[in-house]
Design an enzyme around this catalytic site. Sequence first.
Site, mmCIF file in Angstrom:
data_model
loop_
_atom_site.group_PDB
_atom_site.id
_atom_site.type_symbol
_atom_site.label_atom_id
_atom_site.label_comp_id
_atom_site.label_asym_id
_atom_site.label_seq_id
_atom_site.Cartn_x
_atom_site.Cartn_y
_atom_site.Cartn_z
ATOM 1 C CB CYS A 117 -0.943 0.029 1.317
ATOM 2 S SG CYS A 117 -2.088 -1.380 1.458
ATOM 3 N N GLY A 118 0.318 2.487 -0.364
ATOM 4 C CA GLY A 118 1.051 3.694 -0.708
ATOM 5 C C GLY A 118 0.346 4.691 -1.214
#
Length: 278
Positions: A117-118
Amino acid sequence: MQRTEPIHPIPGCTPAAVVGVRAGKVFAATDWVADEVPVALEYNGISHAVMMASPADLEDFARGFSLTEGIVDTVGQIRDIELVVSEQGHTLQIQIAAGCFARLKDRRRNLTGRTGCGLCGTDSLAHAVRRPAPVAAPAAPFDIAAVARALAALRSQQHLLDATGATHAAAWCHADGAIALVREDVGRHNALDKLVGALHVADVAAASGFIVVTSRASFEMVQKAACAGVALLAAISGVTALAIDVAQGAGISLLGFARGDNASVYSHPEHIALDCTP
């Protein structure tokens, strides 16, 4: 044990049985709780992102998200928005101009093979923090009392919060503090995206007013305010160091802890008239 019934529902909430203790007495009731659904955003038939959001004002969300994420530069580059509802969630099928879609495909091509995730649509540290172009300075400083009036009035317009106690709001206000547009969502970013989308289709001069939010102000909130073209963002909670840095570069006066007659100005204080004397 007495059972109470809820008030009439509004869109965006669902009844839920609850038991507990209130004022020292056990109770059973039916509460209204905020809906939170997966909302998929598809551009020209290609899936781009899935966000958890309140299922209201989703066309505004589609416009605001597209603008604040840099997928389109103007609302006019969004050709069509269709909402498809299924058991799995909601899908916003967004048709955008060919040039914008080509740019989006190039961005997605750079993301191939990434895991985890980011930041949505970001492939490097260099692109993690977008620096928005500076907004125009206000024609005259905003009165700090107008910010207080707006925040005081906003609470009575948070209908989903009244029903559920679980949502944020973002509002655009005239220079005198009169609220013109409000959007609510379980997510603070979503509420502001919805407001940005609504502003871009409303017949108002966004730069003539300011935005207040019922949350903290991170750098993404400042980016979204810059996309709306406003020079003042006031949050009832705190701000981050990066939010101050981005606001300073974008020409935005960033206010935190704006509650009652109190407020802390972290950038561009020249945009605020702080004199509180009668």
